[in-house]
Design a protein around this motif. Structure first.
Motif, mmCIF file in Angstrom:
data_model
loop_
_atom_site.group_PDB
_atom_site.id
_atom_site.type_symbol
_atom_site.label_atom_id
_atom_site.label_comp_id
_atom_site.label_asym_id
_atom_site.label_seq_id
_atom_site.Cartn_x
_atom_site.Cartn_y
_atom_site.Cartn_z
ATOM 1 N N UNK A 721 0.718 -1.458 0.110
ATOM 2 C CA UNK A 721 0.306 -0.529 -0.115
ATOM 3 C C UNK A 721 0.465 1.104 0.291
ATOM 4 N N UNK A 722 1.700 1.135 0.852
ATOM 5 C CA UNK A 722 2.761 2.047 0.628
ATOM 6 C C UNK A 722 3.372 2.821 -0.275
ATOM 7 N N UNK A 723 3.931 1.575 -1.615
ATOM 8 C CA UNK A 723 4.743 1.272 -2.721
ATOM 9 C C UNK A 723 3.599 2.319 -3.279
ATOM 10 N N UNK A 724 1.695 2.007 -3.632
ATOM 11 C CA UNK A 724 0.914 2.176 -3.786
ATOM 12 C C UNK A 724 0.894 4.302 -3.819
ATOM 13 N N UNK A 725 0.813 4.477 -2.136
ATOM 14 C CA UNK A 725 0.688 5.742 -2.067
ATOM 15 C C UNK A 725 1.529 6.785 -2.806
ATOM 16 N N UNK A 726 2.733 5.717 -2.613
ATOM 17 C CA UNK A 726 3.835 6.944 -3.309
ATOM 18 C C UNK A 726 3.670 7.445 -4.651
ATOM 19 N N UNK A 727 3.486 6.293 -5.339
ATOM 20 C CA UNK A 727 3.486 6.311 -6.578
ATOM 21 C C UNK A 727 2.311 7.133 -6.833
ATOM 22 N N UNK A 728 0.783 7.222 -5.650
ATOM 23 C CA UNK A 728 -0.144 7.900 -5.937
ATOM 24 C C UNK A 728 0.153 9.196 -6.408
ATOM 25 N N UNK A 729 -0.115 9.809 -5.045
ATOM 26 C CA UNK A 729 1.485 11.088 -4.851
ATOM 27 C C UNK A 729 2.085 11.731 -6.162
ATOM 28 N N UNK A 730 2.618 10.777 -6.301
ATOM 29 C CA UNK A 730 3.939 11.545 -7.359
ATOM 30 C C UNK A 730 2.803 11.576 -8.824
ATOM 31 N N UNK A 731 2.195 10.619 -9.321
ATOM 32 C CA UNK A 731 1.425 11.128 -10.014
ATOM 33 C C UNK A 731 0.301 12.364 -10.354
ATOM 34 N N UNK A 732 -0.287 12.116 -8.709
ATOM 35 C CA UNK A 732 -1.170 13.440 -8.897
ATOM 36 C C UNK A 732 -0.871 14.778 -8.823
ATOM 37 N N UNK A 733 0.824 15.085 -8.885
ATOM 38 C CA UNK A 733 1.795 15.858 -8.947
ATOM 39 C C UNK A 733 1.760 16.809 -10.295
#
Length: 1051
Positions: A721-733
């Motif tokens: 979940x942390x991996x997906x959260x990190x990628x999601x936060x980046x893609x939302x920028x």
């Protein structure tokens, strides 16, 4: 601003001079109130029928302050009263109340007198003088501590007691009120009793200038002293104005004219107000400039009663020193004709003149000696800041030079040669002497820093930096010889001087014994400081005695010691206990902070920085369970620290873990082998969430890696979940924010890989490659560490499969292709070659040896072509390739492997330090000899084995022999000399090897089995041989063997 007419040499000069400062009577306010400074005079009640009545002093009510027909409402609480510190530090409410009531009463009386018109009543001079004396006495009841000065040259306070800032402001404002009222009364007296009009010009004739009564000049002196005590920005001008009136009135009177003592009061007043940061000076002359004009005037006069003395020089030096430091470090540009360097040079020449005065005056008083030492201290402060520069210094830093330590020490030595009869008993002189030593020590550390920043690093510069540190230590010993007790700031300079010697740019030039002796010196200095100060301070704390800011220990001292441990560890000189010792130093800091005995400079996070440094040291020492427990205890204790606000030494930050602290702790947990580390990682993430600490890239990487180590499925899901959260936060920028963000998807995926699950690693690599192909965002591109991690996982996975090996070679091909296309980050080196060679050794295919040799040859060609050291094969690559060849059916493999070993030895002799042969590499050669079963290869293999034995006998191989080496050598001789015709030679060689093995204490079970197989007679003659293994062998034969689980050698 001040002119010669102040002195009043003749009547004509005094009558024709120009007035420079006008009197401000009438509607002049009693005090300038600001929005954040309120003075509590008690409850004032105005009755609108001609009189003013004052109620008794009380707290907790709105206060009305009546002045000039204005009514001001001042909201107040119970703690905003005037603060009058008792010598013992206690505050007596009765004294405060009486002092406030007295000041208020005097102010009202002044207002009444100055508000009277000449037709109503003229107050007698006696009444005016009495009121002035009362105001002066009321002003002297309050004392402004040294911490109230805005400019501070050191990081540590110098106050004798802790007084809140708002109390200091109220004390200062009260002093100004008293001085202004004295000033008004004095002008009233001059206007109505000395014959001066509203413009303060004489109304009488030329010859009738003196009052008929006996002159009383004491009010003038009291007024100047009152302004001197205020430290207000305009106090110097006010004192000079009063001196001007005094000189105008009595300049021609030899008995009542101002003397040099009165001029010294003005100079001292200018020196006091020059300590301000000049924020209130918009235009006009600065205090030091006005003081310089006055001092120059005195120096040019021929009057023997007005010659500058030691006091004059001391006050002038202080004013110039303050001016120099304010201009040097102010962020505001001032339009002045005297910059910091000019002020410093002027102070230096006045100081030299003062030394001549001291030498010519054999009976200098104690007060003069005290002021002289204060001037000495100011000059040393100027010198230590690099404002007194040598003429031959061509290479100067912006603020300091390469010789300020030597220059300042020369000045100090010159001062110590001056005899002083009051040194032993005068505490102020001892204080100034202590400050002088401190300035000299600081100068040496600044000289070291300048050399480190700007000099070419060589052995000569390193020796100069070491000599500077030894000079600081010598000064510490001289202090003790002078009967002075070193303070923590002196130890701080000593420790910093050795910390500069441990700088990474300087340390390599020292000899080994010198480098190893630096850290013990730091430990000794810290121990001496704790014995002299910390222990006594702890005892006083246990007895219930409060500790002032001056007595508290600066956190910078302990932080510097921790930095010394860190630098020693990073340089390779560190001991295995360095991180433990650094942790103990941090624990001492926490203990002092918990007892409110640690002083931290405002704006600095010294405690947090020290904690982060200790955590980093633990990370770099391959942390075990004990280290993790130690770090956990430090983190827990740190989080329980109290917040300390208020007071002059209040902390500017709350001692909490910052982002770096959490990152270091998570990294430590992810690298440890503790079984419960994954659960602790989860707890840390919960703490960060509760404290609203934003997860950054470094947190994600360490947390994912730590959670994946455990066997708990829930924790592994959280890692995903942390991996997906990190990628999601980046893609939302936004696109711009993505370019600026510190994000590396490959590093996140690398942390997700389990060490032994190759299928999962290959799947993660494919997933990331798919995201990169879809987005073409370089932040998602699989990088070299990820590819090497996947190769490493495939090479160690016990669940082998042909498709996995094919994938490994595909990844290697992708790395080589990327490098050929210009990606320098993808250069093939040992990190991708070793896993491939290990796969070849595990599979033992028919062409494994040829492929391994080709990989080694390609690395040699790549290194020869690129010249990059990372592409050069090291000892690990050579040994891995030799192992593949040794296990194969390669023709003449013993000879081939020996040639590879000789090649490695030659490369090491040419400078490849990472390719040093060892007894492990010789063991691989012997294994190839022992497996050369073909008859046509035995002679070559035996020749190689004998060469190896000879090489080991002459001890040309680094390191010590191992049990494996002796076992391989015995087996090589046993296999290659198995013919009956060579039995005698075999037995002699094996006996020789066995004897040497026992001497080295390396006899283990495997060697005994080889002896039993290849030399049964020798085995049967061993003591204790019955049906099984020997049981009565000397323990000395196996003293260096690896111990079994039961703690005994494996025999």
């Amino acid at each position: 601003m001040l002119m010669k007419q102040i002195i009043g040499r003749s009547f004509a000069e005094r009558l024709t001079r120009q007035r420079m400062i006008r009197a401000h009577l009438g509607n002049r306010p009693l005090c300038n109130f600001t929005s954040d400074v309120f003075i509590s005079f008690g409850v004032l009640e105005q009755k609108i029928y001609g009189t003013i009545t004052w109620s008794r002093y009380s707290h907790g009510y709105p206060r009305r302050f009546f002045h000039s027909q204005q009514l001001m409402l001042v909201a107040a609480d119970k703690n905003d009263c005037l603060y009058a510190p008792h010598p013992t530090g206690d505050v007596f409410e009765d004294e405060i109340s009486l002092a406030n009531e007295k000041v208020v009463t005097l102010c009202v009386e002044t207002e009444r007198i100055c508000g009277l018109s000449p037709t109503e009543e003229i107050v007698s001079p006696t009444q005016i003088f009495q009121l002035i004396e009362k105001l002066h006495a009321a002003s002297c009841m309050f004392r402004i501590p040294r911490t109230s000065l805005k400019r501070s040259r050191s990081n540590h306070p110098v106050a004798m007691e802790d007084i809140p800032n708002h109390s200091i402001q109220m004390i200062s404002t009260t002093k100004i009120i008293c001085a202004e009222n004295i000033d008004r009364l004095l002008k009233y007296h001059m206007s109505y009793h000395l014959g001066l009009d509203d413009d303060l010009t004489r109304k009488s004739s030329l010859f009738d200038i003196s009052p008929k009564s006996e002159p009383n000049t004491k009010p003038f002196a009291l007024a100047m002293e009152a302004w001197k005590e205020t430290h207000a920005p305009h106090s110097g001008e006010k004192a000079a104005e009063i001196l001007q009136y005094w000189g105008e009135l009595y300049g021609g009177d030899i008995n009542h004219a101002p003397t040099v003592a009165e001029f010294n009061i003005v100079l001292e007043t200018f020196a006091n107000c020059s300590s301000d940061d000049y924020s209130s000076f918009e235009r006009g002359m600065f205090p030091a400039e006005s003081a310089w004009d006055l001092y120059t005037l005195l120096s040019q006069l021929d009057d023997p009663f007005l010659i500058p003395n030691i006091d004059s020089c001391s006050h002038m030096i202080r004013a110039l020193s303050n001016h120099a430091f304010v201009l040097r470090y102010s962020t505001k540009n001032f339009d002045t004709g005297m910059d910091s360097d000019v002020a410093a040079i002027r102070a230096y020449f006045i100081w030299k003149k003062m030394l001549d005065l001291i030498a010519s005056k054999n009976d200098a008083g104690e007060n003069e000696v005290e002021l002289a030492w204060r001037a000495h201290m100011e000059i040393l402060n100027i010198s230590s800041d690099g404002m007194l520069r040598r003429e031959d210094s061509d290479h100067m830093d912006y603020k300091v030079g390469f010789n300020i330590g030597q220059d300042t020490e020369e000045l100090l030595v010159r001062l110590l040669q001056i005899p002083c009869a009051y040194t032993s008993r005068n505490e102020r002189i001892r204080y100034y002497m202590s400050q002088a030593f401190s300035s000299t020590m600081v100068a040496w550390t600044k000289e070291q820093s300048a050399q480190i920043r700007h000099s070419a690093k060589d052995r000569h510069v390193a020796f100069q930096i070491l000599q500077a540190a030894r000079s600081v230590i010598a000064l510490l010993e001289v202090m003790k010889g002078q009967g002075l007790v070193p303070e923590p700031k002196h130890y701080d300079s000593c420790i910093k001087s050795y910390a500069n010697c441990l700088n990474k740019d300087v340390l390599p030039f020292y000899e080994k014994n010198v480098a190893h002796g630096l850290l013990p010196e730091v430990r000794k200095l810290l121990s001496d400081m704790e014995i002299d100060h910390v222990d006594n301070m702890m005892n006083r704390h246990l007895d219930g005695v409060s500790t002032s800011s001056q007595d508290k220990i600066s956190a910078t001292i302990y932080s510097t010691v921790i930095d010394c441990y860190y630098r020693n560890l990073k340089s390779g000189l560190g001991h295995g206990n360095d991180h433990k010792n650094a942790a103990r130093v941090l624990e001492t800091m926490l203990k002092l902070y918990e007892r409110d005995l640690l002083w931290i400079e405002k704006g600095h996070k010294t405690l947090t920085t020290a904690l982060n440094r200790v955590l980093q040291m633990i990370i770099e020492t391959n942390p075990g369970s004990e280290d993790v427990n130690r770090a956990t205890k430090l983190i827990t204790r740190f989080r329980s620290l109290p917040d300390r606000y208020g007071g002059p030494d209040s902390k500017a930050y709350s001692p909490k873990l910052d982002s770096v602290s959490f990152g270091a702790y998570l990294t430590l947990l992810s690298k440890s082998d503790c079984e419960d580390s994954s659960f602790e990682v989860s707890n840390v993430l919960d703490i960060m969430e509760n404290e609203r600490v934003k997860l950054e890239h470094i947190h994600y990487i360490a947390a994912i890696k730590g959670l994946r180590k455990g066997r708990n499925g829930v924790l592994k899901l959280r890692a995903k979940k942390l991996l997906f959260d990190a990628i999601r936060e980046f893609t939302e920028l936004s696109v711009h924010d993505q370019d600026c963000a510190e994000f590396n998807a490959a590093a996140l995926y690398t942390s997700m890989i389990s060490p032994t699950k190759s299928s999962e690693a290959i799947s993660l690599l494919g997933s990331l490659q798919k995201q990169y192909d879809e987005t073409m965002n370089p932040k998602f591109k699989p990088d070299y560490p990820l590819l090497c991690k996947v190769l490493q996982t495939i090479s160690v996975d016990k669940k082998t499969a042909p498709w996995k090996d094919e994938k490994a070679f595909e990844i290697l091909g992708h790395i080589e292709e990327s490098y050929m296309n210009g990606d320098d980050q993808m250069i093939p080196n040992k990190f991708c070659i070793l896993p491939i060679v290990n796969i070849l050794r595990r599979n033992q295919s028919s062409n494994a040896a040829e492929v391994a040799l080709q990989l080694l040859e390609r690395m040699d060609e790549l290194y020869a072509k690129s010249g990059k050291l990372s592409a050069r094969p090291d000892a690990a690559v050579f040994c891995a390739v030799m192992s593949v060849v040794a296990l194969s059916e390669f023709p003449s493999k013993a000879k081939k492997i020996w040639s590879l070993h000789e090649k490695m030895d030659k490369r090491h002799a040419e400078g490849n330090l990472s390719g040093q042969p060892s007894f492990d590499s010789l063991s691989i050669v012997l294994d190839a000899c022992a497996t050369s079963f073909k008859l046509e290869e035995r002679d070559d293999a035996l020749s190689v084995a004998l060469r190896v034995a000879k090489r080991a006998a002459v001890k040309s191989i680094a390191g010590k022999p191992t049990a494996k080496f002796y076992n391989s050598l015995i087996r090589s001789f046993g296999v290659l000399l198995s013919d009956e015709s060579r039995r005698r030679q075999k037995e002699d060689l094996i006996s020789s090897v066995f004897k040497q093995c026992c001497m080295e204490g390396l006899l283990d079970d495997k060697i005994l089995l080889s002896i039993r197989e290849f030399y049964p007679k020798l085995y049967r003659n061993l003591p204790g041989v019955k049906k099984g293994m020997p049981s009565e062998l000397p323990r000395d034969w196996s003293r260096n063997c690896k111990r079994s689980r039961k703690g005994k050698p494996s025999i």
